[in-house]
Design a protein around this motif. Sequence first.
Motif, PDB file in Angstrom:
ATOM      1  N   LEU A   1     -12.447  -4.460 -10.119  1.00  0.00           N
ATOM      2  CA  LEU A   1     -11.350  -5.277  -9.855  1.00  0.00           C
ATOM      3  C   LEU A   1     -11.626  -6.884  -9.901  1.00  0.00           C
ATOM      4  CD1 LEU A   1      -9.550  -3.187  -7.191  1.00  0.00           C
ATOM      5  CD2 LEU A   1      -9.185  -3.133  -9.764  1.00  0.00           C
TER       6      LEU A   1
ATOM      7  N   SER B   1      -5.346  -8.024  -1.713  1.00  0.00           N
ATOM      8  CA  SER B   1      -4.039  -7.758  -2.301  1.00  0.00           C
ATOM      9  C   SER B   1      -2.923  -7.452  -1.162  1.00  0.00           C
ATOM     10  CB  SER B   1      -3.892  -6.627  -3.220  1.00  0.00           C
ATOM     11  OG  SER B   1      -4.338  -5.407  -2.518  1.00  0.00           O
TER      12      SER B   1
ATOM     13  N   ALA C   1      -3.758 -10.813  -5.013  1.00  0.00           N
ATOM     14  CA  ALA C   1      -2.969  -9.786  -6.170  1.00  0.00           C
ATOM     15  C   ALA C   1      -1.882  -9.203  -5.347  1.00  0.00           C
ATOM     16  CB  ALA C   1      -4.008  -8.875  -6.802  1.00  0.00           C
TER      17      ALA C   1
ATOM     18  N   THR D   1      -0.547  -4.376  -7.159  1.00  0.00           N
ATOM     19  CA  THR D   1      -1.811  -3.522  -7.683  1.00  0.00           C
ATOM     20  C   THR D   1      -1.698  -2.235  -7.372  1.00  0.00           C
ATOM     21  OG1 THR D   1      -2.801  -3.959  -5.573  1.00  0.00           O
ATOM     22  CG2 THR D   1      -3.288  -5.684  -7.338  1.00  0.00           C
TER      23      THR D   1
END
Length: 351
Positions: free
Chosen positions: A58, A63, A123, A126
């Motif tokens: 990744l 995230s 992020a 995800t």
Amino acid sequence: MRTLGRGALSNEVGRFERYGRVCESDGWDNDPDLPLLRTDVAFETARSLITYNRSPDLPFDRSINPYRGCEHGCVYCFARPTHAYLGLSPGLDFETRLVARPNAVDVLRSELSARRYKVAPIAIGTNTDPYQPIEKTHRITRACLEVLADFGHPVAIVTKGALIERDLDILAPMAARGLVRVGISLTTLDADLSRRMEPRAPAPKRRLAMIRVLTDAGVPVRLMTSPLVPGLTDHEMEALLAAGAEAGADTASWIMLRLPREVSQLWQEWLAEHVPNRAAKVMTRLREMHGGRDYDPRWGHRMRGEGQYAEMMAQRFRTACKRLGLAQQAPALRCDLFRVPAQAGDQLSLF
């Protein structure tokens, strides 16, 4: 209950449950007078929001997910097994029994304000889509973006949801500062196939229109041809990339179909129902790339598999990106603008 407009065909209990569950037809399944299976939203008080990972597969190490479960109902979704942690089924429960985290914005603000926090891109999307339909009502994603903008914090968003266009008033100024990038997932250009695989996600043409709207507003977009399904959508790779480039995407990526844990059974049920003539080919190709198994979870292998077929797909992707002028790696988001905003009662700076 009728399950019209849902991706999964069953609702087996999660892997942590002691007892199984068997559904038997009583002959009334197709009765038009039966009520539709509706979406139910529960609420969770989040104790923490930022999740950290150390996966070399990744491009980010943290995230946030405003919601658990996803109403888009993509039958192939690798996140389905996470619903088992809630005592719910990765099948129909995953797309109909959702969890919202209304205090997410307060927790996020607290975590970003901690003295030990070190900035790096966050992020969003995800695991489950931050712009799934319930965001229109709950607006948790928008509230989190407002906090990230206030802090000057970089963020990468992944979505299929057209609702992202609502938040251009936040995203466009962040993009002008180098703080945001959006990934739009496009699996097929076949509207009928998309409707069956991703029943409540926007149609392919609508997602391409989203790319145009975002890029016209100055928000950089990565086209995600993910997941590619061998024997079903893999022939569309070049067409997907060309359509995304024409719509304005400047970067592209791809991931092969992944079938972790309960997803494999759900996917094979879907194949048998919707494309029975392709089912054997699809599964044979997948097993060829994963050493005879439906899925290989090892880092470095789980995203794309290995072997001749996987390498051929990687070569096709590289060649098409080069021809279309699509980068395979996006410019880094800025981290130097991060500042904890002044709060009421804070001592003012002398300078």
